[in-house]
Design an enzyme around this catalytic site. Structure first.
Site, short mmCIF file in Angstrom:
data_model
loop_
_atom_site.label_atom_id
_atom_site.label_comp_id
_atom_site.label_asym_id
_atom_site.label_seq_id
_atom_site.Cartn_x
_atom_site.Cartn_y
_atom_site.Cartn_z
CG ASP A 51 -2.04 1.03 1.11
OD1 ASP A 51 -2.52 1.27 -0.01
OD2 ASP A 51 -2.44 1.59 2.15
CB SER A 77 -6.37 2.98 -0.47
OG SER A 77 -5.02 3.35 -0.40
CD GLN A 107 -4.22 1.49 -3.21
OE1 GLN A 107 -3.92 2.68 -3.12
NE2 GLN A 107 -3.80 0.59 -2.33
#
Length: 285
Positions: free
Chosen positions: A199, A223, A273
């Site tokens: 991430d 996110s 993502q």
């Protein structure tokens, strides 16, 4: 990071699902780091599967998490088949879900084997400056977090975009990363830590394409979802190259793709993502 990923069994709490609890790490903006809750959810799911490593996960970030509160994880054992197991994990704070994920696990099987090639002309991580060396004594809490509080050493190939974007705007970048200390020889822990680190920085390929740095006034990002495919076992306390690119940005959102290689060229994982990206001066467009 290791302590954060060591979930408890919620003092024996039990429903039709398996229940775990975990702490939240401090973050300068007060919201739980997405990689933390992603990795904790994977740990919770893994605790309910016997002898099968995870091969993929798909998750959605539903609400911002509060760093001052612990997180409760419920694991629904959706299926245990002959080769695959599937788990659904919900992460809760104050009775509301903040993250939802489905993960799939598979027996180790022989089969076809190929991978993308390691990028050419990548400088060794030892030749690149660390975030701490680049940021120095900048007193801003976020800058100090980048420099000193993350459990991973991260070194951008080329210049980072903490405060400004140097060079021509491009929708791709590469970052070396590894855990700051040695981790136990536990494959599941290394896999969870890889999810944690996945991430980091992945949305930067979106910002870099438009010449936008993290310090851009009024920039808001978050996110939205996260998918990950685990190809081969990683050792996160050894250097890994995270190659990132953004194929599209539109409607206040951007999509970023990533590939994580070991230093000797083995493709460890693939990541996707989508993130919310809002820039104040584009609000009226």
């Amino acid at each position: 990071m290791i302590a954060t990923l060591d979930l408890s069994d919620a003092n024996g709490a039990q429903t039709k699902e398996d229940i775990f609890t975990g702490p939240s790490q401090w973050m300068p903006h007060g919201r739980v780091f997405g990689g933390q809750v992603l990795a904790q959810s994977l740990v919770a799911a893994t605790r309910t599967v016997e002898g099968r490593p995870v091969h993929s996960l798909h998750g959605y970030f539903l609400r911002p998490g509060d760093i001052n509160l612990p997180i409760t994880f419920s694991v629904d054992r959706l299926r245990d088949g002959r080769s695959f197991s599937t788990r659904r994990v919900q992460a809760y704070q104050k009775g509301e879900p903040i993250f939802s994920m489905i993960a799939s696990f598979q027996d180790e099987d022989p089969g076809l084997n190929h991978q993308d090639e390691f990028p050419k002309d990548i400088p060794a991580p030892a030749t690149l400056p660390s975030a701490a060396e680049l940021i120095g004594d900048n007193p801003h809490p976020v800058a100090q977090y980048w420099a000193k509080a993350r459990p991973f050493d991260m070194r951008h190939v080329g210049s980072p975009i903490y405060f400004k974007v140097e060079g021509k705007p491009v929708a791709h970048q590469a970052v070396w990363l590894k855990a700051l200390g040695d981790l136990p020889a536990d494959d599941a822990l290394h896999t969870a830590a890889l999810a944690y680190a996945s991430d980091y920085s992945i949305l930067e390929s979106i910002y870099r394409a438009h010449g936008i740095a993290w310090a851009h006034p009024g920039l808001k990002s978050a996110s939205l979802d996260h998918a990950m495919w685990f190809h081969r076992q990683a050792r996160v306390d050894q250097w890994m190259l995270y190659v990132q690119e953004s194929p599209s940005a539109q409607g206040g959102r951007g999509l970023a793709l990533g590939r994580i290689f070991s230093q000797d060229g083995v493709l460890l994982a693939t990541v996707a993502q989508e993130g919310m990206v809002r820039v104040p001066e584009l609000k009226s467009e």
